[in-house]
Design a protein around this motif. Structure first.
Motif, PDB file in Angstrom:
ATOM      1  N   ARG A  36     -16.362 -34.320 123.769  1.00  0.00           N
ATOM      2  CA  ARG A  36     -17.327 -34.246 122.675  1.00  0.00           C
ATOM      3  C   ARG A  36     -17.844 -32.812 122.521  1.00  0.00           C
ATOM      4  O   ARG A  36     -17.926 -32.273 121.420  1.00  0.00           O
ATOM      5  N   LEU A  37     -18.199 -32.195 123.659  1.00  0.00           N
ATOM      6  CA  LEU A  37     -18.706 -30.823 123.614  1.00  0.00           C
ATOM      7  C   LEU A  37     -17.614 -29.847 123.193  1.00  0.00           C
ATOM      8  O   LEU A  37     -17.849 -28.923 122.422  1.00  0.00           O
ATOM      9  N   ALA A  38     -16.411 -30.088 123.706  1.00  0.00           N
ATOM     10  CA  ALA A  38     -15.314 -29.148 123.476  1.00  0.00           C
ATOM     11  C   ALA A  38     -14.940 -29.073 122.006  1.00  0.00           C
ATOM     12  O   ALA A  38     -14.634 -27.996 121.487  1.00  0.00           O
ATOM     13  N   SER A  39     -14.999 -30.190 121.326  1.00  0.00           N
ATOM     14  CA  SER A  39     -14.594 -30.179 119.920  1.00  0.00           C
ATOM     15  C   SER A  39     -15.539 -29.291 119.107  1.00  0.00           C
ATOM     16  O   SER A  39     -15.139 -28.714 118.099  1.00  0.00           O
ATOM     17  N   GLY A  40     -16.796 -29.163 119.562  1.00  0.00           N
ATOM     18  CA  GLY A  40     -17.733 -28.257 118.889  1.00  0.00           C
ATOM     19  C   GLY A  40     -17.365 -26.796 119.095  1.00  0.00           C
ATOM     20  O   GLY A  40     -17.623 -25.950 118.239  1.00  0.00           O
ATOM     21  N   ILE A  41     -16.768 -26.477 120.242  1.00  0.00           N
ATOM     22  CA  ILE A  41     -16.421 -25.084 120.535  1.00  0.00           C
ATOM     23  C   ILE A  41     -15.082 -24.709 119.906  1.00  0.00           C
ATOM     24  O   ILE A  41     -14.918 -23.642 119.342  1.00  0.00           O
ATOM     25  N   LEU A  42     -14.115 -25.614 120.013  1.00  0.00           N
ATOM     26  CA  LEU A  42     -12.768 -25.291 119.532  1.00  0.00           C
ATOM     27  C   LEU A  42     -12.555 -25.648 118.070  1.00  0.00           C
ATOM     28  O   LEU A  42     -11.517 -25.333 117.503  1.00  0.00           O
ATOM     29  N   SER A  43     -13.550 -26.290 117.464  1.00  0.00           N
ATOM     30  CA  SER A  43     -13.449 -26.677 116.053  1.00  0.00           C
ATOM     31  C   SER A  43     -12.190 -27.470 115.763  1.00  0.00           C
ATOM     32  O   SER A  43     -11.606 -27.354 114.688  1.00  0.00           O
ATOM     33  N   SER A  44     -11.729 -28.217 116.752  1.00  0.00           N
ATOM     34  CA  SER A  44     -10.594 -29.094 116.504  1.00  0.00           C
ATOM     35  C   SER A  44     -10.686 -30.243 117.501  1.00  0.00           C
ATOM     36  O   SER A  44     -11.294 -30.092 118.560  1.00  0.00           O
ATOM     37  N   ASP A  45     -10.114 -31.354 117.178  1.00  0.00           N
ATOM     38  CA  ASP A  45     -10.145 -32.480 118.092  1.00  0.00           C
ATOM     39  C   ASP A  45      -9.284 -32.186 119.302  1.00  0.00           C
ATOM     40  O   ASP A  45      -8.263 -31.487 119.224  1.00  0.00           O
ATOM     41  N   MET A  46      -9.693 -32.746 120.420  1.00  0.00           N
ATOM     42  CA  MET A  46      -9.002 -32.492 121.670  1.00  0.00           C
ATOM     43  C   MET A  46      -8.515 -33.838 122.189  1.00  0.00           C
ATOM     44  O   MET A  46      -9.285 -34.795 122.252  1.00  0.00           O
ATOM     45  N   HIS A  47      -7.263 -33.873 122.554  1.00  0.00           N
ATOM     46  CA  HIS A  47      -6.717 -35.139 123.030  1.00  0.00           C
ATOM     47  C   HIS A  47      -6.133 -34.968 124.427  1.00  0.00           C
ATOM     48  O   HIS A  47      -5.815 -33.860 124.847  1.00  0.00           O
TER      49      HIS A  47
END
Lengths: 274, 274
Positions: free
Chosen positions: B250-261
């Motif tokens: 959840r936090l990472a998607s805010g930093i990378l501006s992309s969904d992370m799977h």
């Protein structure tokens, strides 16, 4: 080794927050010897998963058992929420959490049956408080609010900074809107913010003193088990931490309003491997 | 096993902050395979002791080495400050920290020779930045400021909340008073606060992009070691965490501006015992 009344009480938390419980226990049970463990190498627990918090809590309890405690107080709401049942299954002494005593006090207090709970993300998402309140008061309305910035604000002694007021206002706004009459501080750090929260919530909303309620429950538990200590004077508590003691000591003196000496750093791995 | 150009680059941090470095590396070196480890079961590192952080960093590096990385980027300033030398002593591949590249960029930038560093308590108290700046610019004036609430504010996505502005104002006031012209963000979480800090510091104070500087240093290091990857297209990075992945994701998607799977949870104990 079976528990004896002369043995100490063990109290653990992820860090310094549980000292608010230790303080309440000292006040109510001044004859008891106390051992406090703060798992400062892995603090905070509030955002970590149930499985990880349970693993940490088991190691904390194992350490206290190795010190022959007669009872264990889980002075951390997140660990209580995730791990209390597991701890009770494996521990050889009674284990007391902070959730039930606070809930009991809140249910006795509320008139509107609208109760708010403030806690870490882990505590709130576990729904432990919500279930415990509804078990005692099935027609209660429970408002459960995650307040993850309260712990760092307390740890950084920002409780009187204007930013703490702004953050608290954001967090508690739903309590005012829902017209709750009772608030449980579902994290042992939060009593440090109580003056601010009292001010923001106003005189008609009652904040439950969960640490005092926990101390009362501990007294009943020891009394029922014939484990109350009969000595006249207890030694000073023993304090253990899992990271270097300096930061803990500095924070702790703000909570206990007294200097703290002889905090010892320990490794939980040794206790876990025994 | 010796390093080969086709092997991945390993990047670790205590949590999501190091993703700002990963992002910079992806941008500069799009052909490289990347493995990212966030030690989320023990986050944050910033307040923990040098010994504890060094132990954790060694376990992090061991995990990456077990995945055959050709180089390790310590994308955490606290771990760089406390553990870089130890990591270099024991690792079988080159290890790059985030301190030196940021310092080099700051020293190249400053005109007044008054440089401020913002960081966690651990990073600032280690005096790593202070020493590194003075080694390159002996007559520099270094203002080193602990900003321990910045990480939780970023982790809670409060970077645009008015409270973040008040806290940042408190922290950076000494920079304005000391008339520094260059600021190093000495924590990989802090770039998320850069718009706010730019606004508060004004147009005449330059904020160093330490993540970009680190990526540049990594490119030089790989080039000098003939380890730059020659493939045209890299696979998506692999992400590993030590606690449940949801919060990280959840936090990472805010930093990378992309969904992370496909974030995988791992235990570092296994790697440590090999």
């Amino acid at each position: 080794m079976s528990a004896s009344a002369s043995h100490p009480i063990g109290i653990f938390d992820s860090g310094v927050g549980g000292l608010t419980v230790l303080r309440a226990v000292q006040k109510l049970l001044p004859s008891e010897s106390l051992i406090y463990l703060g798992d400062t190498a892995r603090v905070p627990y509030g955002d970590k998963s149930p499985e990880t918090v349970t693993r940490y809590a088991l190691e904390d309890a194992r350490f206290l058992e190795a010190h022959n405690v007669k009872a264990i107080v889980v002075a951390c709401n997140t660990a209580t929420a995730h791990a209390l049942e597991t701890l009770r299954d494996v521990a050889s002494v009674p284990v007391l959490g902070v959730v039930e005593p606070g809930v009991k006090a809140a249910v006795a207090q509320t008139k509107s049956k609208k109760i708010a709970v403030l806690g870490t993300r882990g505590t709130i998402r576990s729904e432990t408080y919500q279930r415990a309140i509804l078990a005692r008061l099935p027609d209660a309305k429970v408002l459960a609010l995650e307040c993850p910035l309260f712990v760092p604000l307390v740890e950084e002694r920002f409780q009187e900074h204007p930013a703490a007021r702004l953050i608290a206002q954001s967090y508690i706004q739903p309590i005012l809107e829902a017209q709750c009459d009772t608030v449980i501080l579902g994290c042992t750090h939060y009593p440090i913010l109580q003056p601010l929260l009292n001010d923001l919530l106003g005189p008609y909303i009652h904040i439950v003193d969960a640490a005092a309620a926990c101390a009362q429950a501990l007294k009943r538990l020891l009394n029922d088990s014939h484990l109350l200590c009969q000595s006249l004077e207890a030694p000073a508590p023993s304090y253990y931490v899992t990271d270097a003691p300096e930061h803990f000591q500095r924070l702790a003196s703000g909570i206990l309003s007294s200097d703290m000496h002889g905090v010892q750093q320990v490794s939980l791995l040794e206790a876990a491997l025994t």
